[in-house]
Every structure is written in structure tokens, then in C-alpha cells.
Write a protein that holds these residues in place. Structure first.
Motif, PDB file in Angstrom:
ATOM      1  N   ILE B  44       0.877  -1.164   0.000  1.00 44.33           N
ATOM      2  CA  ILE B  44       0.000   0.000   0.000  1.00 44.33           C
ATOM      3  C   ILE B  44       0.912   1.210   0.000  1.00 44.33           C
ATOM      4  O   ILE B  44       1.665   1.450   0.950  1.00 44.33           O
ATOM      5  CB  ILE B  44      -0.940   0.009   1.229  1.00 44.33           C
ATOM      6  CG1 ILE B  44      -1.922  -1.159   1.142  1.00 44.33           C
ATOM      7  CG2 ILE B  44      -1.737   1.315   1.275  1.00 44.33           C
ATOM      8  CD1 ILE B  44      -1.549  -2.348   1.942  1.00 44.33           C
ATOM      9  N   TYR B  45       0.863   1.973  -1.085  1.00 47.86           N
ATOM     10  CA  TYR B  45       1.729   3.141  -1.212  1.00 47.86           C
ATOM     11  C   TYR B  45       0.913   4.394  -0.963  1.00 47.86           C
ATOM     12  O   TYR B  45      -0.105   4.613  -1.604  1.00 47.86           O
ATOM     13  CB  TYR B  45       2.375   3.167  -2.606  1.00 47.86           C
ATOM     14  CG  TYR B  45       3.353   4.301  -2.741  1.00 47.86           C
ATOM     15  CD1 TYR B  45       4.593   4.240  -2.100  1.00 47.86           C
ATOM     16  CD2 TYR B  45       3.042   5.454  -3.441  1.00 47.86           C
ATOM     17  CE1 TYR B  45       5.479   5.288  -2.165  1.00 47.86           C
ATOM     18  CE2 TYR B  45       3.928   6.517  -3.508  1.00 47.86           C
ATOM     19  CZ  TYR B  45       5.152   6.425  -2.876  1.00 47.86           C
ATOM     20  OH  TYR B  45       6.032   7.474  -2.931  1.00 47.86           O
ATOM     21  N   THR B  46       1.356   5.211   0.014  1.00 44.80           N
ATOM     22  CA  THR B  46       0.524   6.357   0.394  1.00 44.80           C
ATOM     23  C   THR B  46       1.042   7.667  -0.152  1.00 44.80           C
ATOM     24  O   THR B  46       0.352   8.673  -0.076  1.00 44.80           O
ATOM     25  CB  THR B  46       0.453   6.504   1.925  1.00 44.80           C
ATOM     26  OG1 THR B  46       1.772   6.779   2.392  1.00 44.80           O
ATOM     27  CG2 THR B  46      -0.076   5.258   2.568  1.00 44.80           C
ATOM     28  N   GLY B  47       2.292   7.674  -0.662  1.00 48.02           N
ATOM     29  CA  GLY B  47       2.812   8.919  -1.202  1.00 48.02           C
ATOM     30  C   GLY B  47       3.547   9.754  -0.170  1.00 48.02           C
ATOM     31  O   GLY B  47       3.791   9.325   0.963  1.00 48.02           O
ATOM     32  N   GLN B  50       3.315  12.640   4.476  1.00 47.36           N
ATOM     33  CA  GLN B  50       2.344  11.992   5.357  1.00 47.36           C
ATOM     34  C   GLN B  50       2.632  12.381   6.806  1.00 47.36           C
ATOM     35  O   GLN B  50       3.779  12.356   7.245  1.00 47.36           O
ATOM     36  CB  GLN B  50       2.470  10.471   5.219  1.00 47.36           C
ATOM     37  CG  GLN B  50       2.235   9.962   3.795  1.00 47.36           C
ATOM     38  CD  GLN B  50       0.775   9.929   3.445  1.00 47.36           C
ATOM     39  OE1 GLN B  50       0.000   9.248   4.081  1.00 47.36           O
ATOM     40  NE2 GLN B  50       0.391  10.694   2.443  1.00 47.36           N
ATOM     41  N   THR B  51       1.587  12.699   7.551  1.00 51.28           N
ATOM     42  CA  THR B  51       1.751  12.982   8.977  1.00 51.28           C
ATOM     43  C   THR B  51       1.744  11.646   9.733  1.00 51.28           C
ATOM     44  O   THR B  51       1.268  10.637   9.205  1.00 51.28           O
ATOM     45  CB  THR B  51       0.596  13.845   9.509  1.00 51.28           C
ATOM     46  OG1 THR B  51      -0.614  13.077   9.400  1.00 51.28           O
ATOM     47  CG2 THR B  51       0.445  15.127   8.703  1.00 51.28           C
ATOM     48  N   ASP B  53      -0.207  10.706  12.052  1.00 52.55           N
ATOM     49  CA  ASP B  53      -1.584  10.207  12.149  1.00 52.55           C
ATOM     50  C   ASP B  53      -2.063   9.581  10.846  1.00 52.55           C
ATOM     51  O   ASP B  53      -2.778   8.579  10.861  1.00 52.55           O
ATOM     52  CB  ASP B  53      -2.536  11.346  12.536  1.00 52.55           C
ATOM     53  CG  ASP B  53      -2.681  11.463  14.047  1.00 52.55           C
ATOM     54  OD1 ASP B  53      -2.427  10.445  14.732  1.00 52.55           O
ATOM     55  OD2 ASP B  53      -3.022  12.551  14.530  1.00 52.55           O
ATOM     56  N   MET B  54      -1.693  10.174   9.728  1.00 51.22           N
ATOM     57  CA  MET B  54      -2.092   9.604   8.436  1.00 51.22           C
ATOM     58  C   MET B  54      -1.512   8.199   8.276  1.00 51.22           C
ATOM     59  O   MET B  54      -2.183   7.275   7.819  1.00 51.22           O
ATOM     60  CB  MET B  54      -1.583  10.473   7.276  1.00 51.22           C
ATOM     61  CG  MET B  54      -2.306  11.785   7.117  1.00 51.22           C
ATOM     62  SD  MET B  54      -1.345  12.912   6.063  1.00 51.22           S
ATOM     63  CE  MET B  54      -2.233  12.716   4.536  1.00 51.22           C
ATOM     64  N   GLU B  57      -3.132   5.732  10.748  1.00 48.76           N
ATOM     65  CA  GLU B  57      -4.512   5.431  10.356  1.00 48.76           C
ATOM     66  C   GLU B  57      -4.548   4.504   9.136  1.00 48.76           C
ATOM     67  O   GLU B  57      -5.351   3.569   9.076  1.00 48.76           O
ATOM     68  CB  GLU B  57      -5.265   6.742  10.081  1.00 48.76           C
ATOM     69  CG  GLU B  57      -6.767   6.600   9.960  1.00 48.76           C
ATOM     70  CD  GLU B  57      -7.448   6.011  11.203  1.00 48.76           C
ATOM     71  OE1 GLU B  57      -6.958   6.207  12.329  1.00 48.76           O
ATOM     72  OE2 GLU B  57      -8.475   5.328  11.022  1.00 48.76           O
ATOM     73  N   ALA B  58      -3.662   4.755   8.186  1.00 46.77           N
ATOM     74  CA  ALA B  58      -3.602   3.883   6.999  1.00 46.77           C
ATOM     75  C   ALA B  58      -3.185   2.471   7.416  1.00 46.77           C
ATOM     76  O   ALA B  58      -3.744   1.485   6.941  1.00 46.77           O
ATOM     77  CB  ALA B  58      -2.626   4.449   5.967  1.00 46.77           C
ATOM     78  N   LEU B  60      -3.710   1.062  10.227  1.00 46.90           N
ATOM     79  CA  LEU B  60      -4.853   0.436  10.911  1.00 46.90           C
ATOM     80  C   LEU B  60      -5.887  -0.064   9.892  1.00 46.90           C
ATOM     81  O   LEU B  60      -6.324  -1.210   9.943  1.00 46.90           O
ATOM     82  CB  LEU B  60      -5.485   1.444  11.868  1.00 46.90           C
ATOM     83  CG  LEU B  60      -6.715   0.951  12.643  1.00 46.90           C
ATOM     84  CD1 LEU B  60      -6.743   1.574  14.025  1.00 46.90           C
ATOM     85  CD2 LEU B  60      -8.017   1.250  11.941  1.00 46.90           C
ATOM     86  N   GLN B  61      -6.267   0.814   8.966  1.00 45.25           N
ATOM     87  CA  GLN B  61      -7.330   0.448   8.026  1.00 45.25           C
ATOM     88  C   GLN B  61      -6.901  -0.664   7.078  1.00 45.25           C
ATOM     89  O   GLN B  61      -7.721  -1.452   6.624  1.00 45.25           O
ATOM     90  CB  GLN B  61      -7.768   1.689   7.235  1.00 45.25           C
ATOM     91  CG  GLN B  61      -8.431   2.737   8.118  1.00 45.25           C
ATOM     92  CD  GLN B  61      -8.883   3.974   7.358  1.00 45.25           C
ATOM     93  OE1 GLN B  61      -8.793   4.036   6.136  1.00 45.25           O
ATOM     94  NE2 GLN B  61      -9.364   4.967   8.091  1.00 45.25           N
ATOM     95  N   GLU B  62      -5.600  -0.724   6.781  1.00 46.89           N
ATOM     96  CA  GLU B  62      -5.126  -1.711   5.813  1.00 46.89           C
ATOM     97  C   GLU B  62      -4.645  -2.998   6.481  1.00 46.89           C
ATOM     98  O   GLU B  62      -4.289  -3.951   5.794  1.00 46.89           O
ATOM     99  CB  GLU B  62      -4.002  -1.112   4.961  1.00 46.89           C
ATOM    100  CG  GLU B  62      -4.409   0.133   4.163  1.00 46.89           C
ATOM    101  CD  GLU B  62      -5.366  -0.161   3.011  1.00 46.89           C
ATOM    102  OE1 GLU B  62      -5.673  -1.348   2.766  1.00 46.89           O
ATOM    103  OE2 GLU B  62      -5.809   0.798   2.357  1.00 46.89           O
ATOM    104  N   ARG B  90      -3.339   3.163  18.480  1.00 46.48           N
ATOM    105  CA  ARG B  90      -4.331   2.397  17.716  1.00 46.48           C
ATOM    106  C   ARG B  90      -4.132   0.890  17.867  1.00 46.48           C
ATOM    107  O   ARG B  90      -4.694   0.098  17.093  1.00 46.48           O
ATOM    108  CB  ARG B  90      -4.252   2.785  16.244  1.00 46.48           C
ATOM    109  CG  ARG B  90      -4.702   4.211  15.964  1.00 46.48           C
ATOM    110  CD  ARG B  90      -4.301   4.649  14.574  1.00 46.48           C
ATOM    111  NE  ARG B  90      -4.887   5.928  14.204  1.00 46.48           N
ATOM    112  CZ  ARG B  90      -4.387   7.118  14.530  1.00 46.48           C
ATOM    113  NH1 ARG B  90      -3.302   7.186  15.272  1.00 46.48           N
ATOM    114  NH2 ARG B  90      -4.975   8.226  14.125  1.00 46.48           N
ATOM    115  N   ILE B  92      -1.385  -0.749  17.340  1.00 45.28           N
ATOM    116  CA  ILE B  92      -0.370  -1.268  16.412  1.00 45.28           C
ATOM    117  C   ILE B  92       0.991  -1.107  17.077  1.00 45.28           C
ATOM    118  O   ILE B  92       1.419   0.026  17.329  1.00 45.28           O
ATOM    119  CB  ILE B  92      -0.424  -0.518  15.073  1.00 45.28           C
ATOM    120  CG1 ILE B  92      -1.804  -0.677  14.430  1.00 45.28           C
ATOM    121  CG2 ILE B  92       0.674  -0.998  14.130  1.00 45.28           C
ATOM    122  CD1 ILE B  92      -2.054   0.289  13.290  1.00 45.28           C
TER     123      ILE B  92
END
Lengths: 313, 145
Positions: B44-47, B50-51, B53-54, B57-58, B60-62, B90, B92
Motif C-alpha cells: 500500500i503506497y501512500t505517497g 504523510q503525517t 496520524d495519516m 490510520e492507513a 490500521l485500516q489496511e 491504535r 499497532i
């Protein structure tokens, strides 16, 4: 194990995002715990609005999905996003990059995004997509947006998974013969024309209008909605168009019919998978590879080999 | 419906590749993402930009097994521990998720990062094959119950 699942189920239904995330992984992986959780959660699903977004690579599906989610949130609806990207046919690895365009949604607890790899499925989704949607639905999402793999002409799986399918077009996608072709152009309930600030948008819109004017009499005419997703222009109208389609499905009683058709397809697909797995178990991989060698060397043909493997009718 | 047998799909290694902070030099992160893809993993590449929290959160969701972070600006001692904290909030933790760092990171800093939960730090010249092998070797030991 059931005590642990009870706890996880309770947490999930209480809105715990980590519990949801873990259950989604089990469901995606075909884990037995995933099937058990799905069995428990399924009765709670069936309330969410399921909207599919498809279109060619680079058409702006992720950006449109991001904007769509923002409008839904402004209207007080919670949103689940399932974003599918392709797996490698060689290594089964994948780059899932849809979140790059959805970065601004991260701080909103009302949005949950899950990226899925297609894992060998060819219709623009992955085999587990429907189950992932069921779980997000049961979790309580008001709207579930499904973003397909960048689709060419024939990836139409989304039409049997979503209630409303949005086809994201862009200007300059080729001449009007492209819009005449069978396949993906036929499944759209709403035709979005993204990047409507580029030249060629009028030609695209008129080609789509011409296409619709030739369509066999249908009681739903797909609306054409130009938008510029990067500038948040036209997105409200797109969401409204999807709302109107949903209202139409409810009025005509189609929603219930479509739900049965979806269920039927999923049952058949799951049964097919089980029958095939049983065949491989019973008759064996070894026999299959013997037959493959025989067909490759032309000592038999593929039809005879299949018959030799599973028996004739 | 796709007719792949869902029951037969084994658990895939899922990796989050992210660039925290403000430097936009994402060549390294993209090369690592591509290498892990070619090693059969789902990345999963987020770019960039990123903070903490971002990223948390990613992750966690992934439901990822691995969080791989790249920083080239020198802000790693500032950012990496904050990301571990945001992840811990979270649920993790380094016990259930592999934290990997990459970038221009001096050995002393790498040791400090290992102290806050980073399993390994890969600097310039690291072989992508070694990174993939490291992930494959260490993911099975995570507590994913």
C-alpha cells in the motif's frame, strides 16, 4: 475460538476500527474465522448504499471517489471505500496506490478505506470484494464506494456488485466508435465525464448523448455529469445523479430484484470455487499435470482431457 | 463474480510504504515498493508528506504486517518515534507489526530507532533483495492473534 470471535464481533459492532480491519483481512483471505464472522454479520448488512466507480486507468477514479466521499460526509453519511488495484500475474504482488488521492480523508473517523489487490480475478474486482462490502455494510457504513481496477472494455463485474455503477470517462478517449462498443459502456447507470476543463469535453458529451439516444428503450436514461474532480466541481451533481438512480430502483422494485440477482451470482461463484477445490482434492493435481503434458504434446486435445479429468456428461 | 477460489488464497504479506515529513524525494520509497511488489507482497503506497496520524490510520485500516518509512531530510529522529506512538494509540505495536526505516540515517541514530521499536534500518546501498528477505524472515514471528 468462539469467545475471541464474540469479543471481536462486539467490538466491531461497537465501531472499533481495528476489529473491523482484522475481520476484513480474514474475509479477504478466505480464513475460516472470516467465514464465521461473515455468517454472524451478514444478517446486519443490506442497509448500505453500494456505489461502484469504474473507468480506464488515469480517468480519475480515485480522485472522484475521494470527492464523492467528501460530499457524502457533508450530507451526514458515513462512508466505506473499497479500492481495488491489480495483482501481478507473475509474482502475485501488487502496488495499491489509491490512497494517494484520498489523503485528506484520513482524519475523518466516518471514513474507512480498504485497498484490495485483485488476486487473479479478471473482472475488475477481487473474489472477496462482495464479502468485504458485506462487512462494511454490517459495520454500519451508510455508503460503500467500490473503486475498480482501471478498466478497459470488458471489466463489467462491478455492475453485478454495486447498486449504482458510475462510469468515469474523460475527454479524448478516442472516436465515437469507442462509445458504440459493447461491454463497459452498457453497464453505466451514471456517466461521469471527468477532467471537464480539458478540450474535447463537448465532443465526449455529445458522443455519449448520441449513444444513449440509440439505446433500446430503457426506463432509466443514464445521466451525463461533467465534473472536474481535482477542483471539486460537479461532484454534488454526480452524487445527486446516483441518488436519483437509487430512488428509481426503489420505485420500480428493481432494488430487490437486483439484490436477488447479486446473491445468486455470489452463490454460484462460491459454489464453483468449492466444486473446483474438491475436484483438485479428489482427482489430484498430479493427474491434472499429466493431462496438461499430454495436451501440450498433442497426444490428446483439451476437451478430451477435461472429460478424462472430471468425466463426460 | 470472479471464480477464483477464495478459500484457497493464503495470507499475503501486506506492507505500508510511506514518506513522512516534508521532503519530496520519493525515488527510494518507490523503488522499495516496487521491489516488495516483485517479491510477491501487496504494497500500500501512500505517497509523500504523510503525517504520523495519516500513516498510523492507513496502517490500521489496511491491517498491514509491515510499516516501511523513508525519510531523506534528516528528520527521522523527530518523525519515526511519533509514528510509533500514533500507531500504539491504535493498538499497532512492534509486537504485531514490523517497523522498518530507510533513508540517510547514521548508525547511532539507527540504534536509537531500534530502541523505540524499529526492527531494522536500511540506508543507502541496501539491496532491495535483502529488504524483501528480511521482511519474509521476520513477518512470521509477529503476534497476529
Amino acid at each position: 475460538m468462539s469467545g475471541r470471535l464474540d469479543e471481536l464481533q462486539a467490538r466491531l459492532l461497537d465501531g472499533d476500527r481495528r476489529a473491523l480491519s482484522r475481520v476484513l483481512s480474514w474475509v479477504e483471505n478466505g480464513d475460516a474465522r472470516g467465514r464465521e464472522m461473515l455468517r454472524r454479520l451478514y444478517p446486519r448488512s443490506g442497509r448500505a448504499r453500494i456505489i461502484g466507480l469504474t473507468g480506464s486507468p488515469g480517468a480519475g477514479k480515485s480522485t472522484v471517489t475521494n470527492e464523492f466521499a467528501k460530499v457524502c460526509r457533508a450530507r451526514g453519511l458515513s462512508v466505506g471505500i473499497v479500492a481495488v488495484d491489480p495483482s501481478s500475474p507473475y509474482t502475485q504482488g501488487a502496488i495499491l496506490g489509491d490512497r494517494v488521492r484520498m489523503a485528506e480523508l484520513h482524519a475523518d473517523r466516518g471514513v474507512f478505506i480498504r485497498s484490495l489487490a485483485s488476486r487473479g480475478a479478471l473482472g475488475g474486482l477481487s473474489a472477496a470484494t462482495q464479502d468485504v462490502v458485506h462487512v462494511l455494510d454490517a459495520y454500519g457504513k451508510d455508503v460503500v464506494l467500490i473503486e475498480t481496477v482501471g478498466a478497459g472494455q470488458d471489466e463489467v463485474e462491478i455492475a453485478s456488485t454495486a447498486q449504482t455503477t458510475v462510469l468515469v470517462n474523460t475527454p479524448n478517449m478516442g472516436d465515437d466508435v469507442q462509445t458504440l462498443k459493447a461491454g463497459i459502456m452498457e453497464i453505466a447507470d451514471v456517466l461521469a465525464v471527468n477532467k471537464a476543463d480539458l478540450p474535447g469535453v463537448d465532443r465526449m458529451v455529445s458522443a455519449l448523448k448520441a449513444l444513449l439516444s440509440l439505446a433500446p428503450d430503457r426506463d432509466w436514461q443514464p445521466p451525463i455529469t461533467p465534473l472536474v474532480a481535482t477542483k471539486s466541481e460537479g461532484v454534488e451533481q454526480l452524487v445527486d445523479a446516483c441518488e436519483a438512480h437509487h430512488a428509481h430502483l426503489v420505485e420500480t422494485g428493481r432494488l430487490a430484484d437486483a439484490e436477488s440477482a447479486r446473491a445468486r451470482q455470489q452463490i454460484v461463484a462460491l459454489a464453483r470455487g468449492r466444486v473446483l477445490a474438491n475436484l483438485l482434492n479428489e482427482i489430484g493435481e498430479e493427474r491434472l499435470s499429466q493431462l496438461s503434458t499430454a495436451v501440450a504434446s498433442r497426444s490428446t486435445d483439451p476437451h478430451s482431457a477435461a472429460e478424462a479429468w472430471v468425466g463426460g456428461e | 463474480m470472479p471464480d477464483t477460489d477464495a478459500a484457497a488464497v493464503a495470507e499475503k504479506i501486506r506492507v505500508l510504504v510511506a514518506k513522512p515529513g516534508l521532503d519530496g524525494h520519493d525515488r527510494g520509497a518507490k523503488i522499495v515498493a516496487r521491489a516488495l511488489r516483485d517479491a510477491g507482497m501487496e504494497v500500500i503506497y501512500t505517497g509523500i508528506r504523510q503525517t504520523p496520524d495519516m500513516i498510523a490510520e492507513a496502517a490500521l485500516q489496511e491491517d498491514v504486517h509491515v510499516i516501511a518509512l523513508s525519510v531523506l531530510s534528516g528528520a527521522h529522529l523527530e518523525l519515526f518515534p511519533r509514528i510509533v506512538d500514533a500507531c500504539r494509540e491504535r493498538g499497532i505495536t512492534p509486537q504485531n507489526t514490523l517497523f522498518l526505516g530507510g533513508g540517510i540515517i547514521p548508525p547511532d541514530d539507527a540504534a536509537m530507532l531500534q530502541g523505540v521499536g524499529f526492527s531494522a534500518v536500511f540506508g543507502p546501498g541496501a539491496h532491495t533483495g535483502d529488504i524483501a528477505a528480511y521482511v519474509r524472515e521476520h513477518v512470521p514471528a509477529l503476534d497476529r492473534s
